[in-house]
Motif scaffolding. Structure first.
Motif, short mmCIF file in Angstrom:
data_model
loop_
_atom_site.label_atom_id
_atom_site.label_comp_id
_atom_site.label_asym_id
_atom_site.label_seq_id
_atom_site.Cartn_x
_atom_site.Cartn_y
_atom_site.Cartn_z
N PHE A 1 0.80 -1.23 0.00
CA PHE A 1 0.00 0.00 0.00
C PHE A 1 0.84 1.28 0.00
O PHE A 1 0.33 2.34 -0.34
CB PHE A 1 -0.96 -0.01 1.20
CG PHE A 1 -1.99 -1.10 1.12
CD1 PHE A 1 -2.88 -1.16 0.06
CD2 PHE A 1 -2.04 -2.09 2.08
CE1 PHE A 1 -3.82 -2.17 -0.03
CE2 PHE A 1 -2.98 -3.11 2.01
CZ PHE A 1 -3.87 -3.15 0.95
N ARG A 2 2.07 1.23 0.41
CA ARG A 2 3.01 2.34 0.34
C ARG A 2 2.41 3.65 0.86
O ARG A 2 2.08 3.77 2.01
CB ARG A 2 3.56 2.48 -1.08
CG ARG A 2 4.32 1.25 -1.54
CD ARG A 2 4.95 1.40 -2.90
NE ARG A 2 5.66 0.21 -3.29
CZ ARG A 2 6.91 -0.08 -2.94
NH1 ARG A 2 7.59 0.79 -2.18
NH2 ARG A 2 7.49 -1.20 -3.34
N GLU A 3 2.25 4.64 -0.03
CA GLU A 3 1.81 5.98 0.40
C GLU A 3 0.34 6.02 0.83
O GLU A 3 -0.11 6.99 1.43
CB GLU A 3 2.03 7.02 -0.71
CG GLU A 3 1.14 6.88 -1.93
CD GLU A 3 1.58 5.78 -2.89
OE1 GLU A 3 0.82 5.49 -3.84
OE2 GLU A 3 2.69 5.24 -2.69
N ARG A 4 -0.42 4.96 0.56
CA ARG A 4 -1.81 4.95 0.99
C ARG A 4 -1.95 4.60 2.48
O ARG A 4 -3.03 4.73 3.04
CB ARG A 4 -2.61 3.95 0.15
CG ARG A 4 -2.90 4.46 -1.26
CD ARG A 4 -3.67 3.45 -2.08
NE ARG A 4 -2.83 2.29 -2.41
CZ ARG A 4 -3.26 1.24 -3.10
NH1 ARG A 4 -4.50 1.20 -3.53
NH2 ARG A 4 -2.44 0.24 -3.37
N VAL A 5 -0.86 4.18 3.10
CA VAL A 5 -0.87 3.89 4.53
C VAL A 5 -0.78 5.21 5.30
O VAL A 5 0.22 5.92 5.23
CB VAL A 5 0.32 2.99 4.93
CG1 VAL A 5 0.36 2.80 6.45
CG2 VAL A 5 0.21 1.64 4.23
N GLN A 6 -1.85 5.55 6.01
CA GLN A 6 -1.81 6.74 6.87
C GLN A 6 -1.21 6.40 8.23
O GLN A 6 -0.55 7.23 8.84
CB GLN A 6 -3.21 7.32 7.04
CG GLN A 6 -3.76 7.97 5.79
CD GLN A 6 -4.99 8.81 6.07
OE1 GLN A 6 -5.77 8.50 6.97
NE2 GLN A 6 -5.15 9.87 5.31
N SER A 7 -1.47 5.20 8.69
CA SER A 7 -0.93 4.74 9.96
C SER A 7 -0.90 3.22 9.96
O SER A 7 -1.84 2.58 9.49
CB SER A 7 -1.78 5.26 11.12
OG SER A 7 -1.38 4.70 12.35
N LEU A 8 0.19 2.65 10.48
CA LEU A 8 0.31 1.20 10.61
C LEU A 8 0.97 0.93 11.95
O LEU A 8 2.12 1.28 12.17
CB LEU A 8 1.14 0.62 9.47
CG LEU A 8 1.34 -0.90 9.47
CD1 LEU A 8 0.01 -1.63 9.38
CD2 LEU A 8 2.27 -1.32 8.32
N THR A 9 0.22 0.31 12.86
CA THR A 9 0.73 0.09 14.21
C THR A 9 0.56 -1.37 14.61
O THR A 9 -0.34 -2.07 14.13
CB THR A 9 0.00 0.97 15.24
OG1 THR A 9 -1.41 0.67 15.20
CG2 THR A 9 0.21 2.44 14.95
N LEU A 10 1.46 -1.79 15.49
CA LEU A 10 1.37 -3.12 16.08
C LEU A 10 1.46 -2.96 17.58
O LEU A 10 2.51 -2.64 18.12
CB LEU A 10 2.50 -4.02 15.56
CG LEU A 10 2.64 -5.40 16.20
CD1 LEU A 10 1.34 -6.18 16.11
CD2 LEU A 10 3.77 -6.17 15.54
N VAL A 11 0.33 -3.12 18.26
CA VAL A 11 0.26 -2.94 19.71
C VAL A 11 -0.47 -4.14 20.31
O VAL A 11 -1.56 -4.49 19.86
CB VAL A 11 -0.48 -1.64 20.08
CG1 VAL A 11 -0.58 -1.49 21.60
CG2 VAL A 11 0.21 -0.43 19.48
N GLY A 12 0.13 -4.75 21.32
CA GLY A 12 -0.51 -5.87 22.00
C GLY A 12 -0.80 -7.05 21.11
O GLY A 12 -1.79 -7.76 21.30
N GLY A 13 0.06 -7.25 20.11
CA GLY A 13 -0.15 -8.37 19.20
C GLY A 13 -1.25 -8.15 18.18
O GLY A 13 -1.72 -9.11 17.56
N GLU A 14 -1.69 -6.89 18.01
CA GLU A 14 -2.75 -6.57 17.04
C GLU A 14 -2.26 -5.51 16.06
O GLU A 14 -1.72 -4.47 16.47
CB GLU A 14 -4.00 -6.07 17.77
CG GLU A 14 -4.61 -7.11 18.69
CD GLU A 14 -5.88 -6.61 19.35
OE1 GLU A 14 -6.17 -5.41 19.26
OE2 GLU A 14 -6.59 -7.44 19.95
N VAL A 15 -2.48 -5.78 14.78
CA VAL A 15 -2.06 -4.86 13.72
C VAL A 15 -3.24 -3.98 13.32
O VAL A 15 -4.33 -4.49 13.05
CB VAL A 15 -1.52 -5.63 12.50
CG1 VAL A 15 -1.10 -4.66 11.40
CG2 VAL A 15 -0.37 -6.53 12.90
#
Length: 204
Positions: free
Chosen positions: A16-30
């Motif tokens: 998705f490259r530039e279409r990703v506004q935010s990508l996080t991994l917290v508590g084992g959840e993406v």
């Protein structure tokens, strides 16, 4: 962080490259956040791309972020903007991984995002629920109407600024022999609990 989730995050970033506004991994959840303009195309790719293959939509819920991060919940006029989001939870049976997909409606006064019912049929009732409770419109939905409240209901009851008593109430009128709507007759009041103790409480 597991190797599997690292690989999922890498795949999402590369695809998705530039279409990703935010990508996080917290508590084992993406959690992947995208713009409303890219939402439908991203959702289609999430289902069809061989390195993602999210074949199943588990649920969609609406979220009102008006008071997000605030300590006082009295004044709702200066909350987070954009305010309304649709959050989907997806499952890949092929790769055995899960994803949370979030999209914010760009206009708080009339929140609209694309419907994903053409991608996942199971989105139908979830989108109707989000419309009913939060007033989020899903463009392209074939049958967007209330699902949890009656058709005469005024407003969207899960919005943070919706009054607890609502705006109207429904009752049966024996003279008219039908159900009628009228303004709410419950007076707003603050309930302070009384503490009742025995006379010799704590003395014994």
């Amino acid at each position: 962080m597991s190797v599997k989730l690292e690989r999922l995050c890498k795949n999402l970033s590369e695809i998705f490259r530039e279409r990703v506004q935010s990508l996080t991994l917290v508590g084992g959840e993406v959690t992947l956040e995208v713009a409303a303009a890219d939402y439908f195309e991203v959702a289609t790719t999430l289902r069809d791309h061989p390195d993602l293959r999210f074949e199943q939509l588990m649920d969609i819920c609406g979220v009102d972020y008006v008071a997000y991060g605030r300590t006082d919940l009295v004044d709702f006029t200066e909350g987070r903007s954009p305010r309304f989001a649709a959050v989907s939870h997806l499952l890949s049976l092929t790769h055995n991984w899960r994803l949370r997909l979030r999209v914010f409606a760009p206009d708080d006064s009339f929140p609209v995002v694309a419907s994903v019912t053409p991608i996942w049929n199971g989105a139908n009732w979830f989108e109707r629920e989000a419309f009913n409770l939060y007033g989020i419109m899903f463009e392209g939905h074939d049958d967007l109407r209330r699902i949890l409240t009656d058709y005469g209901f005024v407003g969207h009851p899960f919005r943070k600024d919706f009054p607890v008593t609502g705006y109207v109430e429904m009752r049966y009128d024996p003279e008219q022999k039908r159900v009628v709507y009228q303004p709410v007759t419950i007076e707003p009041r603050e309930v302070t609990p009384r503490i009742i103790r025995e006379e010799n409480y704590g003395r014994g």
